[in-house]
Design a protein around this motif. Structure first.
Motif, mmCIF file in Angstrom:
data_model
loop_
_atom_site.group_PDB
_atom_site.id
_atom_site.type_symbol
_atom_site.label_atom_id
_atom_site.label_comp_id
_atom_site.label_asym_id
_atom_site.label_seq_id
_atom_site.Cartn_x
_atom_site.Cartn_y
_atom_site.Cartn_z
ATOM 1 N N ARG A 51 0.855 -1.173 0.000
ATOM 2 C CA ARG A 51 0.000 0.000 0.000
ATOM 3 C C ARG A 51 0.892 1.225 0.000
ATOM 4 N NH1 ARG A 51 -5.178 1.637 1.422
ATOM 5 N NH2 ARG A 51 -5.342 3.488 2.743
ATOM 6 N N ILE A 52 0.531 2.238 -0.787
ATOM 7 C CA ILE A 52 1.374 3.426 -0.878
ATOM 8 C C ILE A 52 0.754 4.623 -0.174
ATOM 9 C CG2 ILE A 52 2.593 2.705 -2.951
ATOM 10 C CD1 ILE A 52 0.670 4.488 -4.547
ATOM 11 N N ALA A 53 -0.250 4.360 0.652
ATOM 12 C CA ALA A 53 -0.833 5.405 1.477
ATOM 13 C C ALA A 53 -0.694 4.975 2.932
ATOM 14 C CB ALA A 53 -2.292 5.630 1.123
ATOM 15 N N ALA A 54 -0.639 5.954 3.823
ATOM 16 C CA ALA A 54 -0.491 5.669 5.250
ATOM 17 C C ALA A 54 -1.755 5.016 5.802
ATOM 18 C CB ALA A 54 -0.181 6.952 5.996
ATOM 19 N N GLY A 55 -1.593 4.359 6.956
ATOM 20 C CA GLY A 55 -2.736 3.707 7.596
ATOM 21 C C GLY A 55 -2.563 2.218 7.596
ATOM 22 N N TYR A 56 -2.793 1.601 8.737
ATOM 23 C CA TYR A 56 -2.613 0.156 8.872
ATOM 24 C C TYR A 56 -3.942 -0.482 9.196
ATOM 25 C CZ TYR A 56 -0.875 -4.348 10.544
ATOM 26 O OH TYR A 56 -0.641 -5.696 10.708
ATOM 27 N N MET A 57 -4.226 -1.588 8.519
ATOM 28 C CA MET A 57 -5.455 -2.308 8.779
ATOM 29 C C MET A 57 -5.227 -3.801 8.594
ATOM 30 S SD MET A 57 -9.223 -1.868 7.063
ATOM 31 C CE MET A 57 -9.516 -0.375 8.003
ATOM 32 N N PHE A 58 -5.724 -4.581 9.555
ATOM 33 C CA PHE A 58 -5.642 -6.033 9.444
ATOM 34 C C PHE A 58 -6.874 -6.623 10.090
ATOM 35 C CE2 PHE A 58 -3.251 -9.845 8.655
ATOM 36 C CZ PHE A 58 -3.804 -10.767 9.528
ATOM 37 N N PRO A 59 -7.607 -7.509 9.427
ATOM 38 C CA PRO A 59 -7.407 -7.855 8.023
ATOM 39 C C PRO A 59 -7.791 -6.694 7.110
ATOM 40 C CG PRO A 59 -9.431 -8.837 8.829
ATOM 41 C CD PRO A 59 -8.767 -8.212 10.010
ATOM 42 N N PRO A 60 -7.261 -6.681 5.916
ATOM 43 C CA PRO A 60 -7.518 -5.565 5.014
ATOM 44 C C PRO A 60 -8.875 -5.684 4.324
ATOM 45 C CG PRO A 60 -6.161 -7.171 3.900
ATOM 46 C CD PRO A 60 -6.344 -7.672 5.308
ATOM 47 N N TYR A 61 -9.462 -4.533 3.943
ATOM 48 C CA TYR A 61 -10.668 -4.598 3.130
ATOM 49 C C TYR A 61 -10.256 -4.761 1.671
ATOM 50 C CZ TYR A 61 -9.448 0.354 2.621
ATOM 51 O OH TYR A 61 -8.792 1.539 2.407
ATOM 52 N N LYS A 62 -11.184 -5.173 0.845
ATOM 53 C CA LYS A 62 -10.885 -5.359 -0.574
ATOM 54 C C LYS A 62 -10.467 -4.041 -1.183
ATOM 55 C CE LYS A 62 -12.741 -7.442 -4.778
ATOM 56 N NZ LYS A 62 -13.905 -8.113 -5.398
ATOM 57 N N GLY A 63 -9.355 -4.055 -1.892
ATOM 58 C CA GLY A 63 -8.868 -2.840 -2.514
ATOM 59 C C GLY A 63 -7.919 -2.044 -1.644
ATOM 60 N N TYR A 64 -7.629 -2.563 -0.453
ATOM 61 C CA TYR A 64 -6.737 -1.848 0.478
ATOM 62 C C TYR A 64 -5.326 -1.724 -0.089
ATOM 63 C CZ TYR A 64 -4.037 -1.089 4.775
ATOM 64 O OH TYR A 64 -3.170 -0.604 5.726
ATOM 65 N N TYR A 65 -4.847 -2.798 -0.712
ATOM 66 C CA TYR A 65 -3.497 -2.777 -1.261
ATOM 67 C C TYR A 65 -3.509 -2.276 -2.703
ATOM 68 C CZ TYR A 65 -1.858 -5.324 2.815
ATOM 69 O OH TYR A 65 -1.525 -5.670 4.099
ATOM 70 N N ASN A 66 -2.480 -1.501 -3.042
ATOM 71 C CA ASN A 66 -2.402 -0.870 -4.353
ATOM 72 C C ASN A 66 -1.636 -1.698 -5.384
ATOM 73 O OD1 ASN A 66 -1.798 1.649 -2.158
ATOM 74 N ND2 ASN A 66 -3.597 1.818 -3.468
ATOM 75 N N TYR A 67 -0.640 -2.438 -4.921
ATOM 76 C CA TYR A 67 0.216 -3.172 -5.843
ATOM 77 C C TYR A 67 0.389 -4.611 -5.382
ATOM 78 C CZ TYR A 67 1.280 1.419 -7.665
ATOM 79 O OH TYR A 67 1.164 2.661 -8.217
ATOM 80 N N TRP A 68 0.595 -5.481 -6.380
ATOM 81 C CA TRP A 68 0.724 -6.916 -6.131
ATOM 82 C C TRP A 68 1.911 -7.482 -6.899
ATOM 83 C CZ3 TRP A 68 -2.664 -9.582 -2.930
ATOM 84 C CH2 TRP A 68 -3.775 -8.857 -2.496
ATOM 85 N N GLY A 69 2.536 -8.491 -6.291
ATOM 86 C CA GLY A 69 3.567 -9.218 -7.001
ATOM 87 C C GLY A 69 2.963 -10.302 -7.879
ATOM 88 N N GLN A 70 3.823 -11.014 -8.570
ATOM 89 C CA GLN A 70 3.360 -12.024 -9.510
ATOM 90 C C GLN A 70 3.102 -13.372 -8.846
ATOM 91 O OE1 GLN A 70 6.471 -11.288 -9.008
ATOM 92 N NE2 GLN A 70 7.534 -13.261 -8.923
ATOM 93 N N GLY A 71 3.570 -13.538 -7.628
ATOM 94 C CA GLY A 71 3.349 -14.767 -6.890
ATOM 95 C C GLY A 71 4.514 -15.735 -6.984
ATOM 96 N N THR A 72 4.677 -16.528 -5.935
ATOM 97 C CA THR A 72 5.693 -17.573 -5.909
ATOM 98 C C THR A 72 5.062 -18.839 -5.318
ATOM 99 O OG1 THR A 72 7.957 -18.136 -5.215
ATOM 100 C CG2 THR A 72 6.628 -16.890 -3.639
ATOM 101 N N GLN A 73 5.317 -19.963 -5.952
ATOM 102 C CA GLN A 73 4.687 -21.214 -5.546
ATOM 103 C C GLN A 73 5.420 -21.811 -4.349
ATOM 104 O OE1 GLN A 73 1.903 -23.019 -6.944
ATOM 105 N NE2 GLN A 73 2.181 -24.238 -5.082
ATOM 106 N N VAL A 74 4.644 -22.203 -3.352
ATOM 107 C CA VAL A 74 5.157 -22.956 -2.209
ATOM 108 C C VAL A 74 4.421 -24.288 -2.188
ATOM 109 C CG1 VAL A 74 5.283 -23.090 0.294
ATOM 110 C CG2 VAL A 74 5.780 -20.927 -0.870
ATOM 111 N N THR A 75 5.164 -25.368 -2.234
ATOM 112 C CA THR A 75 4.580 -26.702 -2.196
ATOM 113 C C THR A 75 5.183 -27.478 -1.036
ATOM 114 O OG1 THR A 75 4.295 -26.703 -4.600
ATOM 115 C CG2 THR A 75 4.164 -28.826 -3.479
ATOM 116 N N VAL A 76 4.318 -27.972 -0.163
ATOM 117 C CA VAL A 76 4.760 -28.734 1.005
ATOM 118 C C VAL A 76 4.303 -30.168 0.836
ATOM 119 C CG1 VAL A 76 4.766 -28.882 3.507
ATOM 120 C CG2 VAL A 76 4.529 -26.646 2.394
ATOM 121 N N SER A 77 5.246 -31.073 0.773
ATOM 122 C CA SER A 77 4.921 -32.488 0.591
ATOM 123 C C SER A 77 4.794 -33.179 1.948
ATOM 124 C CB SER A 77 5.987 -33.166 -0.252
ATOM 125 O OG SER A 77 7.233 -33.148 0.412
ATOM 126 N N SER A 78 3.919 -34.172 1.991
ATOM 127 C CA SER A 78 3.698 -34.886 3.264
ATOM 128 C C SER A 78 4.627 -36.090 3.406
ATOM 129 C CB SER A 78 2.241 -35.354 3.333
ATOM 130 O OG SER A 78 1.933 -36.175 2.226
#
Length: 123
Positions: free
Chosen positions: A96-123
């Motif tokens: 988020r590029i504006a001040a203010g902290y909220m958890f959990p966030p409301y929809k649209g709270y964050y301005n930018y997103w990464g592309q994602g990274t896969q995490v796989t946990v095997s049993s």
């Protein structure tokens, strides 16, 4: 415009650890980690305020995951310990590029997103 690049995902056995990183191209305020398992909705995992003095983690990962940031490097981290198969998901960082902290966030709270990274946990 802020670009976010995640790294550190991979395949790990149950009980293992991974550390995710999210490098930002510019200054950010609140940052967060989300995850999305196959067929599920994206969910918040953890968040941290601009200085790192306030953090929150979602109940299912409390005691196992820790969020931190290094503003000198414009980088946020998610240390994941005692991983379980149910932690398997694509993990996204958000900023988020504006001040203010909220958890959990409301929809649209964050301005930018990464592309994602896969995490796989095997049993």
């Amino acid at each position: 415009q802020v670009q976010l690049v995640e790294s550190g995902g991979g395949l790990v056995q149950a009980g293992g650890s991974l550390r995710l990183s999210c490098a930002a191209s510019g200054r950010t305020y609140t940052m967060g980690w989300f995850r999305q398992a196959s067929g599920e909705e994206r969910e918040i995992v953890a968040a941290i305020n601009w200085s790192g003095s306030i953090t929150n983690v979602e109940d299912s990962v409390k005691g196992r995951f820790a969020i931190s940031r290094d503003n000198a490097k414009n980088t946020m981290y998610l240390q994941m310990n005692s991983l379980k198969p149910e932690d398997t998901a694509v993990y996204y960082c958000a900023a988020r590029i504006a001040a203010g902290y909220m958890f959990p966030p409301y929809k649209g709270y964050y301005n930018y997103w990464g592309q994602g990274t896969q995490v796989t946990v095997s049993s």
